[in-house]
Design an enzyme around this catalytic site. Structure first.
Site, PDB file in Angstrom:
ATOM      1  CG  ASP A 204      33.080   4.937 112.188  1.00  0.00           C
ATOM      2  OD1 ASP A 204      33.312   6.031 111.992  1.00  0.00           O
ATOM      3  OD2 ASP A 204      31.930   5.085 113.076  1.00  0.00           O
TER       4      ASP A 204
ATOM      5  CG  ASN B 239      33.813  10.321 104.196  1.00  0.00           C
ATOM      6  OD1 ASN B 239      33.975   9.335 103.727  1.00  0.00           O
ATOM      7  ND2 ASN B 239      33.436  10.874 105.200  1.00  0.00           N
TER       8      ASN B 239
END
Length: 336
Positions: A61, A109
């Site tokens: 991340d 995503n």
């Protein structure tokens, strides 16, 4: 008096801004001083590792936030993050990790802007092929696999996945799993639907549904249960990453602040040390419980044995119990 204080403050020298060249030399000097200190700290962390986790899973991340902070495009952050991935593979080998799973592209995503999504697909295509052809991958016997709903990916990424898996199919010394189009809740939901459909069709007896039956229906699963999850970027959540293989194994979790492109060897070694400390704590707790159980059982058995012996002591040969064996000694004193 107030006026005098104001005058004194006004007379203090203002902060001097050094010329850019001088600032550059100062930063370079600090870096030179920091490098040996950081290297020594890494050696210290490494020396304390005696039992590394076999399977580490990482939520990578912070690529976009890193890029924003640098004033760069999101794709630049993802590209720098890919360089971190290559370094992590080396660190895993150094400490003895045998399997690594990377959360490269989640089902969420797909909701990103089309231009960013396409750039990510291009990067995945490039890096999967680059990794599959790297000499180090073949020298170390690294097997590359993808887990997730691969059919949702564009053809160029699916082709790159097939290429990487085919090029490394014969290796088993180290397993690198790339989670693509992956969502933990969706994976479990699909497995449950599959079981329910087979039960309705009469192909599976409901009473025979067990953990192995569910696991068989998951995505191409990792070789091992997850021992340690690492998340970079400062968020303290696991985002449904490998819930069956990590939560079911009660994996240790390590959260750290650096964004993925900044993730360092020190951070990695701290994560491994966290796993080791947790495992050591568990071993101590299990040992204490086992010792307490043994002591509890021993006291009961000893009391029963003493009761029987007290009733028949006059009829037993000296120094033996009813079976002709030496008398049982009480805890803490030697048997004769």
């Amino acid at each position: 008096m107030l006026e005098r204080l104001r005058g004194g403050v006004a007379a203090l020298p203002r902060r001097v801004r050094l010329p850019r060249r001088v600032r550059g030399h100062a930063r370079a000097a600090v870096s030179r001083l920091r490098a040996p200190v950081e290297a020594a700290y890494e050696r210290h962390l490494l020396s304390g590792i005696s039992g590394a986790p076999e399977h580490v899973a990482i939520i990578q991340d912070g690529n976009r936030r890193y890029a924003r902070r640098q004033g760069a495009a999101a794709t630049d952050g993802h590209r720098e993050g890919a360089e971190t991935t290559a370094r992590v593979l080396e660190w895993c080998e150094e400490v003895g990790v045998r399997e690594l799973t990377l959360y490269a592209f989640s089902t969420e995503n797909f909701d990103r802007p089309p231009e960013e999504r396409e750039a990510l697909f291009d990067l995945l295509d490039e890096k999967l092929r680059e990794f599959a052809d790297a000499e180090e991958i073949h020298e170390e016997g690294v097997s590359i696999s993808a887990i997730g709903d691969i059919d949702r990916l564009p053809p160029r990424v699916r082709d790159a996945v097939a290429y990487a898996e085919r090029r490394t199919a014969g290796y088993d010394r180290f397993h690198l799993n790339i989670a693509l189009a992956y969502g933990g809740r969706y994976e479990l939901l699909e497995a449950a639907r599959s079981v329910a459909a087979d039960v309705r069709a009469g192909d599976v007896d409901p009473d025979e549904v067990d953990a192995a039956e569910v696991e068989r229906r998951l995505y191409d699963r990792p070789e091992r249960a997850v021992d340690l999850i690492i998340r970079t970027g400062g968020d303290e959540r696991t985002s449904n990453f490998l819930p069956w293989h990590a939560n079911g194994n009660e994996a240790a979790v390590f959260f750290c602040a650096p964004y993925w492109p900044e993730f360092s060897k020190r951070d990695f070694l701290r994560a491994v040390r966290t796993y080791e400390h947790r495992e050591a704590s568990w071993r101590r707790a299990r040992a204490r419980r086992a010792l307490a159980l043994l002591r509890s059982l021993g006291e009961v058995e000893l009391r029963e044995a003493r009761d029987v012996l007290s009733r028949f002591r006059d009829y037993l040969p000296s120094g033996t119990d009813g079976a002709g064996q030496p008398e049982v000694a009480s805890e803490g004193e030697p048997a004769d």
